[in-house]
Each structure stands twice: as C-alpha cells, then as structure tokens.
Design a protein around this motif. Structure first.
Motif, PDB file in Angstrom:
ATOM      1  N   GLY A  69       0.807  -1.221   0.000  1.00 37.45           N
ATOM      2  CA  GLY A  69       0.000   0.000   0.000  1.00 37.45           C
ATOM      3  C   GLY A  69       0.836   1.264   0.000  1.00 37.45           C
ATOM      4  N   GLU A  70       1.869   1.277   0.806  1.00 39.23           N
ATOM      5  CA  GLU A  70       2.746   2.448   0.879  1.00 39.23           C
ATOM      6  C   GLU A  70       3.562   2.620  -0.406  1.00 39.23           C
ATOM      7  N   LEU A  71       4.014   1.503  -0.977  1.00 38.13           N
ATOM      8  CA  LEU A  71       4.796   1.593  -2.216  1.00 38.13           C
ATOM      9  C   LEU A  71       3.929   2.073  -3.376  1.00 38.13           C
ATOM     10  N   VAL A  72       2.661   1.690  -3.366  1.00 40.54           N
ATOM     11  CA  VAL A  72       1.735   2.194  -4.382  1.00 40.54           C
ATOM     12  C   VAL A  72       1.500   3.687  -4.172  1.00 40.54           C
ATOM     13  N   ALA A  73       1.225   4.070  -2.919  1.00 39.71           N
ATOM     14  CA  ALA A  73       0.920   5.468  -2.608  1.00 39.71           C
ATOM     15  C   ALA A  73       2.091   6.396  -2.919  1.00 39.71           C
ATOM     16  N   HIS A  74       3.325   5.904  -2.813  1.00 31.52           N
ATOM     17  CA  HIS A  74       4.508   6.740  -3.037  1.00 31.52           C
ATOM     18  C   HIS A  74       5.143   6.514  -4.400  1.00 31.52           C
ATOM     19  N   GLY A  75       4.431   5.809  -5.298  1.00 31.41           N
ATOM     20  CA  GLY A  75       4.876   5.704  -6.681  1.00 31.41           C
ATOM     21  C   GLY A  75       5.968   4.705  -6.960  1.00 31.41           C
ATOM     22  N   VAL A  76       6.312   3.864  -5.995  1.00 29.55           N
ATOM     23  CA  VAL A  76       7.331   2.834  -6.233  1.00 29.55           C
ATOM     24  C   VAL A  76       6.750   1.709  -7.084  1.00 29.55           C
ATOM     25  N   ILE A  77       5.466   1.432  -6.875  1.00 33.91           N
ATOM     26  CA  ILE A  77       4.734   0.456  -7.680  1.00 33.91           C
ATOM     27  C   ILE A  77       3.683   1.216  -8.485  1.00 33.91           C
ATOM     28  N   ASN A  78       3.614   0.955  -9.791  1.00 30.68           N
ATOM     29  CA  ASN A  78       2.627   1.674 -10.603  1.00 30.68           C
ATOM     30  C   ASN A  78       1.252   0.996 -10.549  1.00 30.68           C
ATOM     31  N   LYS A  79       0.293   1.554 -11.249  1.00 30.77           N
ATOM     32  CA  LYS A  79      -1.086   1.054 -11.175  1.00 30.77           C
ATOM     33  C   LYS A  79      -1.218  -0.369 -11.702  1.00 30.77           C
ATOM     34  N   ASN A  80      -0.315  -0.775 -12.592  1.00 29.81           N
ATOM     35  CA  ASN A  80      -0.350  -2.136 -13.124  1.00 29.81           C
ATOM     36  C   ASN A  80       0.327  -3.148 -12.207  1.00 29.81           C
ATOM     37  N   GLY A  81       0.930  -2.644 -11.131  1.00 21.97           N
ATOM     38  CA  GLY A  81       1.582  -3.536 -10.186  1.00 21.97           C
ATOM     39  C   GLY A  81       3.050  -3.768 -10.446  1.00 21.97           C
ATOM     40  N   LYS A  82       3.653  -2.993 -11.326  1.00 31.01           N
ATOM     41  CA  LYS A  82       5.072  -3.161 -11.625  1.00 31.01           C
ATOM     42  C   LYS A  82       5.916  -2.155 -10.842  1.00 31.01           C
ATOM     43  N   PHE A  83       7.102  -2.587 -10.442  1.00 29.19           N
ATOM     44  CA  PHE A  83       8.056  -1.639  -9.876  1.00 29.19           C
ATOM     45  C   PHE A  83       8.466  -0.661 -10.980  1.00 29.19           C
ATOM     46  N   VAL A  84       8.564   0.614 -10.627  1.00 28.72           N
ATOM     47  CA  VAL A  84       8.990   1.614 -11.607  1.00 28.72           C
ATOM     48  C   VAL A  84      10.503   1.497 -11.821  1.00 28.72           C
TER      49      VAL A  84
END
Length: 557
Positions: free
Chosen positions: A393-408
């Motif tokens: 949840g935190e990695l999604v909220a801070h943009g580390v994981i994108n909406k498709n579920g991939k690490f940026v």
C-alpha cells in the motif's frame, strides 16, 4: 532403503529410495510446514543438508530457490528425493510459539439463557444436567456452581478456544494455536483434496481434535477448574472446517454443485468425537450458509447484529478465504472468493505468519524514509500479512509500484533518493529492500494483486447484485483475526476496498469467536439464526457472466 537423520530433533527413519524428505519427515513425526501440500509452489518447506547429504538427493522442480540459499545447502523437502543416507537440519519451519492470534471480537449485550442448566435434588444428593429439556446425565452432590461451556473458532490457519461460565457469562480464559492442518495443506481447496481420501481425513480430523483438547486443557489447568464441568462446546468455523472437525468427508465441497454434507444447526456427542469435556457433553455446530460461507460467518452476523441494521452495511471477513455479506435493511446476501494464502504470507518470498520477527507495520515518510514495527521488537526475519499490505500500500501510494503492479524504473522516475536506493536488481529482476535481508519481489506484488483482486471483485459483484454503488454503503465491517490487524489506509491504498469506504470502516475482530459465545450463552439465538440463514441469498460468483473481466480490472492498484 535409505536412512534419514533429522536434527536437532534427534530422530531417524528409514525410507524407500526415491521418497522425498517431506515424506520421510512425516513418517518420523517431524513437522515441516508445507502449505501447498507438497506440490512445490509455496517454497516454505526448506531444509538444510550438508555437502555429503546433498550428493544423495535429487532436488529441483517447480519452485526455484535463490542461488545463495542453494549454495548454503537448502532444498525444498517436498521436491528433494532421497537416494542414499542423509542428515537433515529441519528447524526453520517449526511451529511458532510466538504466533500472534486475535482472541477478541466485538459483540452485543447478551441476556444469559444457556441451553445447559442444572437442577439439584437435595433428598437424593445429586445434580441433573440438562440440555434444554433433554437430560444429559447425573452428577453426585451439588455441582450447580460448576457449569461451563466452550467455544472454538476453527479457522483455516488458526484456532482460538475460550471457556465461559454459563451462570454469569464471564469468560474464564482463552488460548490459541496454529491449526495443525495447515502444515499439510494451506487453503480450503487443497485441504478438501487432501481429506477426500480416508487417510487424509483421519489426519485432518485427529490432529485438529488433539489441538482443540490441548487448548481446552491449557485454559482449565491455568484457571483451576475441571474440563469435566464443561458441558457444551460450540464449533464456529468455515464449512470445510465444520466437515473436518466432525470427521465428515468434504469431497462434495470440491465438486459442482458444491453441496455440504452437513448444514450446521446440529448437535453431536462430544465423547464420540473424543472432545475433552464432560463425558456427557455435547457439541453444537451453528447454521451453515453455503459450501463456502460457513458457520463462522453466521457467528459474525450474530455478533455484529447485521440482520438488525438499518440502511446498507457490508460485512467482510478477510483471510485465506474472503467471505462477505451485504445487509440491505436486514435482508442478507452473501458470497465468497478464494483469496489464497498471500494474506497469510505463505506464497511470499519473505512471508511468514504473525510471529516473532515478522514485520507487521510499515510506513514511508515524506523524505522517503521508512519505519517498521516488528513483532517481539526483534530483528526482522520476514513479513506477515498486515505488514505485507502496509508495504504494498505504501509503495503504491509513493509511486514505487505503478497502477499495473510493476516496480517503476528508479532512474526514469522522480522517486526520492531514499526510495531509489532500496530498488535494486536481484538475478535480473527488481526487488524492494525493506531490510538487508528482507525484501519484496515483483512476484510477491503479483500475489497480493491476485488476493486483493479476488476480494475486491467479490465486493463489486455483491454491490452490483443489489444495485448499490460504493458511495451508498453506510458502514463497512471488517471481521477476522487477520482483518483486525489491518489499517483502513492500506486497504484503500491497494484498492482492496473502494476509496468511497474511507471513514466508514470499522474493525470487528474475531466475530467467529464472539458470535460463537453468543450462541453458547443464549439458546434463543440458535433458532433465530437458523431461520435467518435459510433466507440468505447466496451468490455464486462463478455463475456470473463477466466475473473474469471484473477480476482482471480489480487487479490494478
């Protein structure tokens, strides 16, 4: 034949060549946790061999260990076949005595009207014990003050037992443990398969009964009372668990049209099932809603008084299975989804149960620094379910994981430098380092997506079936031991719950247990809930056109 020595247990066993280490361990009575029942997909049955022993096994299979683990002598016990004498270090998967299991759940004001009652006959100097109008037996002397009942929440992963004074409703004590069935098969579907044969059913039945008796004994011994004065036990669990604890083959639950062999609202003889209470005692199994919405949810309906609530209330039990009930001015509709073992950490690289060393809380601050809370205030050795959802949840909220579920890609992103430094490649794939030894992989993120997607899709279809939008829901009740340790923020961040639920979420705790106590303390709820259960609309998601499309849509963050 080959000889297998297990240490530090100090046990040896002889097996046919070609047998697996896991088979040898089970023969020797060594517990090696194997949530996937030895099909090589969970990677949790690791054991360690010395160099000489490695020469006498053939490893490899579906699940590949990291190179560093292989170099240290680790193999998967379910896949490593034995072709000579070996020594096995089996320590990492032993049951965790620090397991954090919730025993409390919200309930309501209960008037005390138990099924069990006692009557003393002064002239004859004996006490008769009744279950309603039925006489169970006679005890010498006046035993009216010693009148107890028990409740056991039989979860897929954990067991919680409580002993209750039937005279005043007070809780004498509680005890909890890992469900021993979980070492053979983690989720309901694999447990149904395991128990469809007579030998598997015997293992599941005998092991859960043994653990239940151990929990009851732990409570009564610590409180100085006798288990002979416990006259009724309520078994509150999902439909599969109700079958297994009553020695009923669950095979029909795994085949269309998924019809339970038992439907609850039944009384059984405790002595016949070797339950360690009074020899005249009885077992009560609450009404079962369907093959995949069990008596634990019936107990949850009772504990939350869902059938009495005005407006629109959504009740969700999050765990290995995701069961949900929507109440529309007291009219109930229910469904369930197979969330899988990700929420229990069982198919996560560094996943573990909620025991000592598990990260249970994770947060990222504005500069990109992280803070964690570890069970036992010790060095982190893994991530439990609540920590896992926090991390994702935190990695999604801070943009580390994108909406498709991939690490940026860190260099192509505007992440804070502190977060970029934690994104590193291992064997050509991105991982996020939480500590030096604990990380989240891309595969782990996918497992969370699958689990949360299943629950979210179930919620979407339940709402749609009633013509309700997320914003129309007045209250969202999150039940279950696992659910209690979650944060609303994380559930919304990963999209398991719609953002419209923000501010409406209430965590109920273990309502399977608290509802079971309500059944125990007031017999009138039994007939009441039996009638309500018969009126529940059960939605089979597999029958809905477009479920696959909704599920895929719900995978995104």
């Amino acid at each position: 034949m080959a000889k297998v020595n297990f240490y530090p247990q100090g046990k040896s066993v002889t097996v046919e060549e070609g047998a697996t280490i896991l088979q040898a361990a089970r023969k020797a009575g060594i517990v090696i946790e194997s949530p996937c029942n030895g099909v090589g997909t969970c990677g949790k049955c690791k054991v360690r061999l010395d160099k000489e022993s490695l020469n006498n096994v053939v490893a490899g299979g579906k699940h590949h260990l990291a190179k560093a683990e292989e170099e240290q002598g680790y193999v998967l016990s379910c896949e490593a076949k034995i072709y000579g004498n070996i020594s096995v270090e089996a320590t990492s998967n032993q049951r965790n005595s620090t397991l954090k299991i919730l025993s409390k759940g919200q309930s309501f004001d209960i008037s005390i009207k138990p099924l069990i009652k006692k009557e003393f006959f002064n002239t004859e100097n004996y006490t008769k014990v009744f279950a309603g109008d039925k006489e169970l037996g006679v005890e010498y002397g006046d035993t009216r003050e010693k009148c107890y009942g028990a409740v056991v929440d039989i979860g897929t992963t954990t067991l919680v037992a409580a002993v209750v004074n039937l005279k005043d409703g007070s809780e004498i004590g509680t005890a909890s443990a890992l469900n021993p069935q979980a070492v053979h098969a983690q989720d309901v579907l694999s447990r149904i398969k395991f128990s469809s044969e007579a030998d598997g059913l015997y293992i599941m039945y005998s092991e859960v009964v043994r653990e239940i008796n151990s929990l009851i004994k732990e409570i009564v011994d610590s409180k100085g009372i006798s288990n002979k004065n416990i006259y009724e036990v309520v078994f509150s669990g999902n439909t599969c668990m109700a079958h297994l604890v009553t020695n009923t083959n669950p095979q029909s639950l795994g085949k269309y049209p998924y019809t339970p062999e038992i439907n609850g609202a039944v009384y059984l003889n405790a002595r016949e099932h070797k339950i360690g209470i009074s020899p005249i005692g009885i077992i009560y199994v609450p009404p079962i809603i369907s093959a995949y919405v069990g008596a634990d949810i019936t107990s949850g309906v009772l504990a939350s008084q869902l059938h009495e609530k005005k407006g629109i209330t959504l009740f969700v039990d999050i765990g290995t299975n995701g069961e949900m009930v929507i109440a529309f001015d007291g009219n109930l509709s229910a469904t369930s989804t197979a969330a899988g073992p990700a929420f229990e950490g069982m198919n996560i690289t560094h996943g573990m149960r909620a025991g000592q060393g598990a990260i249970e809380f994770f947060e990222i601050d504005e500069p990109g620094g992280i803070s964690t809370k570890v069970i036992g205030n010790t060095k982190a050795s893994g991530i439990c379910g609540s920590g896992l959802l926090d991390v994702v949840g935190e990695l999604v909220a801070h943009g580390v994981i994108n909406k498709n579920g991939k690490f940026v890609e860190p260099e192509a992103s505007d992440l804070q430098s502190a977060l970029k430094e934690r994104l590193v490649k291992q064997e050509g794939k991105w991982i996020f380092k939480i500590t030096d030894k604990v990380f989240l992989s891309q595969k782990d993120v996918r497992q969370v997506q699958l689990a949360k997607g299943a629950v979210r899709a179930g919620i979407e279809f339940l709402l749609e079936s009633k013509g309700v939008k997320a914003g129309d829901v007045d209250k969202v009740l999150i039940a279950g031991s696992f659910g209690y340790h979650l944060r609303a923020k994380s559930l919304i961040n990963i999209g398991l719950l719609p953002k419209e639920f923000d501010g409406k979420i209430e965590f109920m705790g273990n309502t399977s247990k608290s509802g079971g106590q309500a059944f125990l303390l007031n017999k009138t709820y039994r007939d009441q809930l039996e009638k309500i259960v018969k009126q529940v609309e059960v939605l089979e998601l597999a029958n809905f056109k477009g479920f696959d499309k909704v599920f895929v849509r719900c995978l995104g963050f």
